[in-house]
Design a protein around this motif. Structure first.
Motif, short mmCIF file in Angstrom:
data_model
loop_
_atom_site.label_atom_id
_atom_site.label_comp_id
_atom_site.label_asym_id
_atom_site.label_seq_id
_atom_site.Cartn_x
_atom_site.Cartn_y
_atom_site.Cartn_z
N THR A 35 -34.30 11.74 19.49
CA THR A 35 -33.83 12.51 18.32
C THR A 35 -33.15 13.80 18.74
O THR A 35 -32.08 14.15 18.22
CB THR A 35 -35.03 12.85 17.41
OG1 THR A 35 -35.77 11.65 17.17
CG2 THR A 35 -34.58 13.42 16.09
N ALA A 36 -33.76 14.52 19.69
CA ALA A 36 -33.21 15.83 20.06
C ALA A 36 -31.81 15.67 20.64
O ALA A 36 -30.88 16.40 20.24
CB ALA A 36 -34.14 16.50 21.07
N LEU A 37 -31.63 14.73 21.56
CA LEU A 37 -30.31 14.57 22.18
C LEU A 37 -29.27 14.07 21.18
O LEU A 37 -28.13 14.53 21.18
CB LEU A 37 -30.39 13.63 23.38
CG LEU A 37 -31.10 14.18 24.63
CD1 LEU A 37 -31.07 13.15 25.76
CD2 LEU A 37 -30.43 15.46 25.11
N THR A 38 -29.67 13.10 20.34
CA THR A 38 -28.67 12.58 19.39
C THR A 38 -28.32 13.63 18.33
O THR A 38 -27.18 13.69 17.87
CB THR A 38 -29.15 11.29 18.70
OG1 THR A 38 -30.41 11.52 18.10
CG2 THR A 38 -29.25 10.14 19.69
N ARG A 39 -29.30 14.46 17.97
CA ARG A 39 -28.98 15.54 17.01
C ARG A 39 -27.93 16.46 17.60
O ARG A 39 -26.97 16.85 16.93
CB ARG A 39 -30.24 16.36 16.68
CG ARG A 39 -31.04 15.77 15.54
CD ARG A 39 -32.21 16.68 15.18
NE ARG A 39 -33.07 15.98 14.22
CZ ARG A 39 -34.37 16.18 14.09
NH1 ARG A 39 -34.99 17.07 14.86
NH2 ARG A 39 -35.06 15.52 13.20
N ALA A 40 -28.11 16.80 18.88
CA ALA A 40 -27.15 17.71 19.52
C ALA A 40 -25.78 17.03 19.62
O ALA A 40 -24.75 17.65 19.34
CB ALA A 40 -27.67 18.10 20.90
N LEU A 41 -25.77 15.76 20.00
CA LEU A 41 -24.49 15.05 20.11
C LEU A 41 -23.80 14.95 18.76
O LEU A 41 -22.59 15.19 18.63
CB LEU A 41 -24.72 13.63 20.68
CG LEU A 41 -25.08 13.55 22.17
CD1 LEU A 41 -25.57 12.13 22.52
CD2 LEU A 41 -23.87 13.91 23.04
N ASP A 42 -24.59 14.61 17.73
CA ASP A 42 -23.99 14.44 16.40
C ASP A 42 -23.50 15.77 15.84
O ASP A 42 -22.44 15.85 15.21
CB ASP A 42 -24.99 13.79 15.43
CG ASP A 42 -25.23 12.32 15.79
OD1 ASP A 42 -24.48 11.78 16.63
OD2 ASP A 42 -26.17 11.71 15.25
N ALA A 43 -24.26 16.85 16.11
CA ALA A 43 -23.84 18.16 15.61
C ALA A 43 -22.52 18.59 16.25
O ALA A 43 -21.71 19.27 15.63
CB ALA A 43 -24.93 19.21 15.89
N ALA A 44 -22.32 18.15 17.50
CA ALA A 44 -21.08 18.51 18.20
C ALA A 44 -19.96 17.54 17.86
O ALA A 44 -18.85 17.65 18.40
CB ALA A 44 -21.33 18.51 19.70
N GLY A 45 -20.26 16.56 17.01
CA GLY A 45 -19.23 15.57 16.66
C GLY A 45 -18.88 14.66 17.83
O GLY A 45 -17.79 14.06 17.84
N ALA A 46 -19.79 14.55 18.79
CA ALA A 46 -19.52 13.73 19.99
C ALA A 46 -19.81 12.27 19.67
O ALA A 46 -20.90 11.95 19.22
CB ALA A 46 -20.38 14.20 21.15
N GLY A 47 -18.89 11.40 19.90
CA GLY A 47 -19.11 9.97 19.70
C GLY A 47 -19.75 9.37 20.95
O GLY A 47 -20.37 10.09 21.74
#
Ligand code: FAD
Length: 442
Positions: free
Chosen positions: A322-334
């Motif tokens: 969850t923590a890593l995907t939240r960071a990726l999603d917040a940065a708009g990283a696909g």
């Protein structure tokens, strides 16, 4: 609209031949994942006619195996957990399927070096202490976040242990119910050669399944049910088993009349658990021995876990929580953001030169997949009764099944399969009872 997640583009290795669905089935099963396949097989065994309606153009749901560089790789479920109680293991044994027991020995990598034996032993002891503490606390009368039961005195290992549990729970421990904790038995795990998704697909052979058939809702105002299809059609039946994942039921599924408040609250209270695979092809990886868990600690990033040398191949999973995907999603990283992250973490610990032959052919995003919206359902503090509530039928004609229902094997394909069988047995008991209402007219 968000584009289809990358994992949805990979073709499954097994696409079973399915049968046409009957026009007037006794039971409609919504979803052809582990639970739906189990329900359909059991209903047919019990002499009922069944129509399985599946939104995707394949079976297996969150368990799917694809072919990458000549190897069968699971993009969803991979571990056959809970050996003694997982019905898919007992069934595999009876079918002579190729099972192998998961290794117990794990890799521990600290900074830029493998751990020493004394560090591995200390890590393992700290894990045992943590497990005993949380399991003990789970029997307390008052529910609360599982994080509150993690002992303070775990030294340098505390953060790592919390991270591993957050990964396998699907959420940070602050968001996980303590009372739901002891229901999962991870020990004694197995793998199946050719992949878990391929195995489930084999179990769907010849079942009456309509693929590419999203269901938008259910009308249960009459004596039976009318299942509403996205193409505007409907299918009437005496009963329905709904195996649609909880976040999909929360977001995009209509019941008419609305479900009773208690059932609705049970569904709406689940959190969407996050667990994603970044699939590495890395022949020269420093990890040896097949199917080993790896903890990589002591760096800037906190990778929650890896599984190395999958089935003895050059493939490895680098997992996202969850923590890593939240960071990726917040940065708009696909998916390419996930690839860059995995490379950065591995470079930090193993050096850039070690990554010369690293390729990342697949990244999953089940959290963005409209037919799953997550990896499994998580019970937050105070919501521990929800699984049992979902096992109760609604109006004697709507049953729920799937991983979210399972107390003992939550979040797993084995748990989903068991709940699919359970619901099918209840429906069959009900419909073969003379007092059951007649089929709704089409
Ligand atoms: C990356 C990842 C790794 C995992 N690892 C493991 C593991 O190692 N071991 C393990 O046991 N479990 C693991 N899991 C969890 C496991 O995959 C699930 O618990 C299990 O597959 C759920 O089965 P199910 O039948 O309940 O749901 P699903 O498999 O999701 O099946 C539900 C079906 O319903 C369909 N559907 C949804 N909405 C509709 C609709 N409106 N109309 C018609 N059809 C619809 C879906 O397409 C799907 O086929 C993992 C999951 C993920 C995502």
């Amino acid at each position: 609209m968000r584009p289809a997640p990358e994992h949805a583009r990979f073709r499954p290795t097994v696409a079973p031949r399915v049968s046409p669905v009957p026009a007037a089935p006794d039971v409609v099963v919504i979803g052809a994942g582990a639970a739906g396949i189990a329900s359909a097989r059991r209903l047919i065994e019990r002499g009922l006619s069944v129509a399985v309606l599946e939104a995707r153009d394949r079976v297996g749901g969150r368990a799917v195996t694809t072919q990458l560089r000549g190897h069968a790789i699971d993009l969803g479920a991979h571990w056959m957990h809970a050996g003694p109680i997982n019905p898919l293991i007992a069934l595999a044994r009876s079918r002579g399927e190729p099972l192998r027991r998961a290794a117990q020995h794990e890799h521990l990598w600290i900074g830029r070096r493998p751990a020493r034996a004394d560090e591995e032993a200390a890590f393992s002891r700290a894990f045992d202490v943590a497990d005993r503490a949380i399991t003990g606390a789970a029997s307390r009368a008052q529910d609360g976040p599982a994080a509150g039961a993690l002992p303070r005195h775990l030294g340098p290992w505390r953060e790592r242990i919390a991270g591993v549990h957050a990964l396998v729970s699907g959420r940070p421990l602050e968001e996980v119910s303590l009372h739901d904790w002891p229901s999962m038995e991870y020990g004694d795990n197995f793998f199946i050669a050719g992949g878990y998704g391929a195995y489930l697909a084999r179990l769907a052979l010849e079942l009456p399944i309509r693929l590419g058939c999203p269901v938008t809702g259910l009308d249960w105002s009459g004596p039976g049910v009318r299942v509403q299809l996205a193409d505007g059609g409907q299918l009437a039946a005496r009963a329905v088993i709904v195996t649609v994942p909880m976040p999909v039921l929360q977001a995009a599924f209509r019941f008419d009349p609305p479900l009773p408040e208690r059932t609705r609250a049970a569904i709406d209270g689940f959190l969407s658990g996050i667990y994603e695979h970044v699939v590495l092809h890395w022949p020269s990886a420093p990890f040896h021995g097949r199917d080993r868990l790896a903890s990589v600690v002591g760096g800037r990033h906190k990778p929650p876990g890896m599984l190395t040398r999958i089935d003895g191949t050059p493939f490895h999973y680098f997992e996202l929580d969850t923590a890593l995907t939240r960071a990726l999603d917040a940065a708009g990283a696909g998916p390419d953001g996930a690839r860059r992250l995995a490379r950065a973490v591995l470079a930090e610990h193993f050096g850039r030169a070690a990554l010369a032959d690293l390729a990342i052919p697949a990244v999953t995003a089940w959290r963005h997949d409209p037919w799953s919206r997550g990896s499994w359902a998580v019970v937050p503090p105070g919501h521990a009764a929800a699984r049992a509530t979902l096992q109760e039928p609604v109006g004697e004609r709507i049953w729920f099944a799937g991983e979210a229902n399972s107390r003992a094997q939550w979040g797993t394909a084995g748990g989903a399969y068991e709940e699919g069988q359970r619901a099918a047995d209840r429906v069959a008991d009900r419909l073969t009872d003379d007092r059951a209402p007649l089929r709704a007219s089409a």
